[in-house]
Design a protein around this motif. Structure first.
Motif, PDB file in Angstrom:
ATOM      1  N   GLY A 250      78.038  -7.799  17.697  1.00 51.33           N
ATOM      2  CA  GLY A 250      79.316  -8.455  17.474  1.00 51.33           C
ATOM      3  C   GLY A 250      79.545  -8.744  16.003  1.00 51.33           C
ATOM      4  O   GLY A 250      79.032  -8.038  15.135  1.00 51.33           O
ATOM      5  N   GLU A 251      80.286  -9.825  15.714  1.00 51.37           N
ATOM      6  CA  GLU A 251      80.646 -10.171  14.345  1.00 51.37           C
ATOM      7  C   GLU A 251      80.166 -11.574  14.000  1.00 51.37           C
ATOM      8  O   GLU A 251      80.308 -12.498  14.805  1.00 51.37           O
ATOM      9  CB  GLU A 251      82.166 -10.094  14.173  1.00 51.37           C
ATOM     10  N   HIS A 252      79.626 -11.731  12.793  1.00 52.63           N
ATOM     11  CA  HIS A 252      79.104 -13.021  12.359  1.00 52.63           C
ATOM     12  C   HIS A 252      79.488 -13.273  10.907  1.00 52.63           C
ATOM     13  O   HIS A 252      80.024 -12.395  10.222  1.00 52.63           O
ATOM     14  CB  HIS A 252      77.585 -13.055  12.507  1.00 52.63           C
ATOM     15  N   ILE A 253      79.210 -14.486  10.451  1.00 55.61           N
ATOM     16  CA  ILE A 253      79.370 -14.825   9.040  1.00 55.61           C
ATOM     17  C   ILE A 253      78.000 -14.707   8.379  1.00 55.61           C
ATOM     18  O   ILE A 253      77.062 -15.416   8.761  1.00 55.61           O
ATOM     19  CB  ILE A 253      79.897 -16.259   8.851  1.00 55.61           C
ATOM     20  N   PRO A 254      77.832 -13.817   7.410  1.00 58.31           N
ATOM     21  CA  PRO A 254      76.533 -13.686   6.744  1.00 58.31           C
ATOM     22  C   PRO A 254      76.186 -14.959   5.976  1.00 58.31           C
ATOM     23  O   PRO A 254      77.028 -15.565   5.325  1.00 58.31           O
ATOM     24  CB  PRO A 254      76.742 -12.516   5.779  1.00 58.31           C
ATOM     25  N   ALA A 255      74.923 -15.346   6.095  1.00 55.15           N
ATOM     26  CA  ALA A 255      74.431 -16.523   5.373  1.00 55.15           C
ATOM     27  C   ALA A 255      72.960 -16.314   5.073  1.00 55.15           C
ATOM     28  O   ALA A 255      72.258 -15.594   5.796  1.00 55.15           O
ATOM     29  CB  ALA A 255      74.632 -17.790   6.213  1.00 55.15           C
ATOM     30  N   ASP A 256      72.478 -16.957   4.004  1.00 58.60           N
ATOM     31  CA  ASP A 256      71.059 -16.829   3.677  1.00 58.60           C
ATOM     32  C   ASP A 256      70.239 -17.739   4.601  1.00 58.60           C
ATOM     33  O   ASP A 256      70.802 -18.460   5.428  1.00 58.60           O
ATOM     34  CB  ASP A 256      70.817 -17.112   2.192  1.00 58.60           C
ATOM     35  N   PRO A 257      68.906 -17.721   4.516  1.00 56.57           N
ATOM     36  CA  PRO A 257      68.091 -18.514   5.443  1.00 56.57           C
ATOM     37  C   PRO A 257      68.370 -20.007   5.427  1.00 56.57           C
ATOM     38  O   PRO A 257      68.038 -20.708   6.396  1.00 56.57           O
ATOM     39  CB  PRO A 257      66.656 -18.215   4.979  1.00 56.57           C
ATOM     40  N   THR A 258      68.983 -20.526   4.356  1.00 57.88           N
ATOM     41  CA  THR A 258      69.323 -21.951   4.306  1.00 57.88           C
ATOM     42  C   THR A 258      70.726 -22.232   4.841  1.00 57.88           C
ATOM     43  O   THR A 258      71.126 -23.390   4.925  1.00 57.88           O
ATOM     44  CB  THR A 258      69.236 -22.483   2.867  1.00 57.88           C
ATOM     45  N   GLY A 259      71.474 -21.176   5.159  1.00 55.52           N
ATOM     46  CA  GLY A 259      72.829 -21.341   5.642  1.00 55.52           C
ATOM     47  C   GLY A 259      73.905 -21.145   4.595  1.00 55.52           C
ATOM     48  O   GLY A 259      75.095 -21.171   4.903  1.00 55.52           O
ATOM     49  N   ARG A 260      73.517 -20.928   3.361  1.00 50.89           N
ATOM     50  CA  ARG A 260      74.486 -20.771   2.278  1.00 50.89           C
ATOM     51  C   ARG A 260      75.232 -19.438   2.432  1.00 50.89           C
ATOM     52  O   ARG A 260      74.609 -18.389   2.585  1.00 50.89           O
ATOM     53  CB  ARG A 260      73.797 -20.815   0.924  1.00 50.89           C
ATOM     54  N   GLY A 265      79.881 -23.604  -1.967  1.00 46.75           N
ATOM     55  CA  GLY A 265      80.244 -24.853  -1.298  1.00 46.75           C
ATOM     56  C   GLY A 265      80.359 -24.753   0.201  1.00 46.75           C
ATOM     57  O   GLY A 265      80.619 -25.767   0.864  1.00 46.75           O
ATOM     58  N   VAL A 266      80.165 -23.554   0.758  1.00 44.26           N
ATOM     59  CA  VAL A 266      80.298 -23.363   2.206  1.00 44.26           C
ATOM     60  C   VAL A 266      78.970 -22.896   2.793  1.00 44.26           C
ATOM     61  O   VAL A 266      78.395 -21.901   2.354  1.00 44.26           O
ATOM     62  CB  VAL A 266      81.397 -22.330   2.543  1.00 44.26           C
ATOM     63  N   TRP A 267      78.497 -23.630   3.789  1.00 44.65           N
ATOM     64  CA  TRP A 267      77.304 -23.256   4.542  1.00 44.65           C
ATOM     65  C   TRP A 267      77.712 -22.931   5.984  1.00 44.65           C
ATOM     66  O   TRP A 267      78.749 -23.414   6.468  1.00 44.65           O
ATOM     67  CB  TRP A 267      76.289 -24.391   4.563  1.00 44.65           C
ATOM     68  N   ALA A 268      76.906 -22.137   6.651  1.00 45.24           N
ATOM     69  CA  ALA A 268      77.164 -21.793   8.052  1.00 45.24           C
ATOM     70  C   ALA A 268      75.854 -21.849   8.826  1.00 45.24           C
ATOM     71  O   ALA A 268      74.791 -21.486   8.310  1.00 45.24           O
ATOM     72  CB  ALA A 268      77.781 -20.394   8.170  1.00 45.24           C
ATOM     73  N   GLY A 270      74.052 -21.962  13.156  1.00 41.69           N
ATOM     74  CA  GLY A 270      74.261 -21.790  14.598  1.00 41.69           C
ATOM     75  C   GLY A 270      74.798 -20.407  14.902  1.00 41.69           C
ATOM     76  O   GLY A 270      74.638 -19.463  14.119  1.00 41.69           O
ATOM     77  N   ASN A 271      75.467 -20.279  16.037  1.00 41.26           N
ATOM     78  CA  ASN A 271      75.917 -18.971  16.498  1.00 41.26           C
ATOM     79  C   ASN A 271      76.935 -18.310  15.587  1.00 41.26           C
ATOM     80  O   ASN A 271      77.093 -17.084  15.612  1.00 41.26           O
ATOM     81  CB  ASN A 271      76.510 -19.080  17.901  1.00 41.26           C
ATOM     82  N   VAL A 272      77.630 -19.073  14.760  1.00 35.35           N
ATOM     83  CA  VAL A 272      78.602 -18.474  13.855  1.00 35.35           C
ATOM     84  C   VAL A 272      77.908 -17.561  12.839  1.00 35.35           C
ATOM     85  O   VAL A 272      78.490 -16.578  12.366  1.00 35.35           O
ATOM     86  CB  VAL A 272      79.442 -19.569  13.155  1.00 35.35           C
ATOM     87  N   ALA A 273      76.645 -17.862  12.538  1.00 36.32           N
ATOM     88  CA  ALA A 273      75.871 -17.056  11.597  1.00 36.32           C
ATOM     89  C   ALA A 273      74.789 -16.244  12.294  1.00 36.32           C
ATOM     90  O   ALA A 273      74.461 -15.134  11.864  1.00 36.32           O
ATOM     91  CB  ALA A 273      75.231 -17.960  10.543  1.00 36.32           C
ATOM     92  N   ASP A 274      74.234 -16.798  13.359  1.00 37.71           N
ATOM     93  CA  ASP A 274      73.153 -16.152  14.107  1.00 37.71           C
ATOM     94  C   ASP A 274      73.607 -15.992  15.554  1.00 37.71           C
ATOM     95  O   ASP A 274      73.536 -16.924  16.350  1.00 37.71           O
ATOM     96  CB  ASP A 274      71.886 -17.004  14.021  1.00 37.71           C
ATOM     97  N   LEU A 275      74.055 -14.790  15.910  1.00 36.75           N
ATOM     98  CA  LEU A 275      74.667 -14.570  17.220  1.00 36.75           C
ATOM     99  C   LEU A 275      73.711 -14.838  18.373  1.00 36.75           C
ATOM    100  O   LEU A 275      74.149 -15.220  19.468  1.00 36.75           O
ATOM    101  CB  LEU A 275      75.203 -13.138  17.311  1.00 36.75           C
ATOM    102  N   SER A 276      72.432 -14.652  18.167  1.00 37.40           N
ATOM    103  CA  SER A 276      71.473 -14.803  19.261  1.00 37.40           C
ATOM    104  C   SER A 276      70.803 -16.170  19.298  1.00 37.40           C
ATOM    105  O   SER A 276      69.895 -16.398  20.110  1.00 37.40           O
ATOM    106  CB  SER A 276      70.395 -13.714  19.168  1.00 37.40           C
ATOM    107  N   ALA A 285      68.728 -24.809  12.546  1.00 34.11           N
ATOM    108  CA  ALA A 285      69.476 -24.226  11.431  1.00 34.11           C
ATOM    109  C   ALA A 285      70.498 -25.212  10.881  1.00 34.11           C
ATOM    110  O   ALA A 285      70.707 -25.296   9.665  1.00 34.11           O
ATOM    111  CB  ALA A 285      70.168 -22.946  11.885  1.00 34.11           C
ATOM    112  N   GLY A 286      71.130 -25.972  11.777  1.00 37.37           N
ATOM    113  CA  GLY A 286      72.088 -26.975  11.326  1.00 37.37           C
ATOM    114  C   GLY A 286      71.434 -28.071  10.514  1.00 37.37           C
ATOM    115  O   GLY A 286      71.958 -28.512   9.485  1.00 37.37           O
ATOM    116  N   ALA A 287      70.252 -28.514  10.966  1.00 34.46           N
ATOM    117  CA  ALA A 287      69.528 -29.557  10.241  1.00 34.46           C
ATOM    118  C   ALA A 287      69.104 -29.065   8.854  1.00 34.46           C
ATOM    119  O   ALA A 287      69.228 -29.798   7.862  1.00 34.46           O
ATOM    120  CB  ALA A 287      68.305 -29.987  11.049  1.00 34.46           C
ATOM    121  N   LEU A 288      68.631 -27.815   8.780  1.00 33.68           N
ATOM    122  CA  LEU A 288      68.242 -27.251   7.486  1.00 33.68           C
ATOM    123  C   LEU A 288      69.443 -27.145   6.560  1.00 33.68           C
ATOM    124  O   LEU A 288      69.364 -27.505   5.371  1.00 33.68           O
ATOM    125  CB  LEU A 288      67.611 -25.874   7.690  1.00 33.68           C
TER     126      LEU A 288
END
Length: 301
Positions: A250-260, A265-268, A270-276, A285-288
């Motif tokens: 499917g489609e996701h928002i790419p982010a680095d391992p920290t969510g950046r 200024g935008v982090w992502a 959960g499923n929006v970045a990691d579909l599985s 991931a949200g806590a990190l």
């Protein structure tokens, strides 16, 4: 709801609430905006989450909201319509016309499962139509399971479900099965059924079979790999759009391992970045991401 916050979290699921909790405990002003459309709402319980096995998804979120509020964070119901730049920060606009400013954003809006247009699938989704052997496999163990081919992950899905039942059928539904895949399925005693699936037979509140080629094949549960698309249309004005996931899921928002993300200024998370991502990994991931945002605000207030 105030005019501005240090962090606005878009999405109030496990990832968003965990990120907000980290930020609130760091004494950041944080607002969670939740559209109230959790992906797992149809499920009776959460599975594979240590200490919360079988808990209702809605109960988990209710507890999470109270925990965030207990540390001074705010949770507001609403749907984000758009996000734009406002100086060094962001202007978040809700569908009902309300607006709020933020120095940083944490996007945790989740995803939408796109199901094939086969009658019966949507009606039984999250009950006896499932997608994940780890989330729902135990609940349909030893049943007559049908795996409906929808894409590149379907054969793998059938192999996983064959560990949970000795009666698994793979409905090819027009998808080509390679010689290697056929060998894999046969080795696990998974029967391959050809022909176009026309719909599900449903009696009362349960599936009884799969209709195809003028006949009905008895099945009690259906596994189907959905196309998963991140909820991110509201980020278009920032130039941040979903892209195809390397797996083809499917489609996701790419982010680095920290969510950046690629937008400052935008982090992502959960499923929006990691579909599985399951609930536990989404929360982690949200806590990190929350911790990383706090660190960024320390260095760049």
């Amino acid at each position: 709801m105030n005019d501005a916050y240090e962090v606005v979290v878009i999405g109030g699921g496990a990832a968003g609430l965990s990120g907000a909790l980290m930020l609130a405990r760091s004494r950041r002003s944080v607002l969670v905006i939740d559209a109230g459309q959790p992906r797992n709402a149809p499920a009776e319980g959460i599975h594979g989450l240590l200490g919360r096995e079988g808990m209702s998804p809605l109960e988990l979120l209710a507890r999470g909201r109270e925990e965030v509020r207990g540390y001074g964070g705010e949770v507001e119901e609403g749907e984000v319509a758009s996000v734009g730049r406002d100086g060094d920060g962001f202007a978040v606009r809700l569908a009902d016309g309300r607006g709020v400013g933020a120095k940083r954003l944490l996007v945790t809006a989740g995803l939408v499962d796109e199901l094939p247009p086969i009658p019966g699938l949507r009606e039984r989704w999250g009950r006896d139509v499932v997608h994940c052997p780890y989330c729902h496999g135990w609940e349909i163990r030893d049943q007559a399971i049908g795996v409906l081919a929808t894409g590149p992950m379907s054969v793998h899905q059938a192999l996983l479900f064959s560990q949970l039942s000795d009666d698994v059928m793979f409905f090819a539904n027009g998808q080509e099965v390679s010689a290697e895949q056929r060998e894999q399925l046969v080795s696990r005693s998974v029967e391959i059924v050809t022909g176009e699936v026309e719909g599900l037979e449903i009696a009362g509140d349960r599936i009884t079979g799969v209709r195809l080629d003028g006949k009905t094949v008895r099945r009690e549960a259906i596994a189907v790999a959905t196309r998963m698309v991140a909820r991110a249309a509201f980020l278009a004005d920032l130039g941040l759009k979903t892209v195809e996931h390397p797996t083809g899921m499917g489609e996701h928002i790419p982010a680095d391992p920290t969510g950046r993300t690629e937008v400052a200024g935008v982090w992502a998370a959960g499923n929006v970045a990691d579909l599985s991502a399951q609930v536990g990994s989404a929360a982690a991931a949200g806590a990190l991401a929350g911790a990383q945002i706090n660190a960024d605000l320390v260095l760049n207030p």
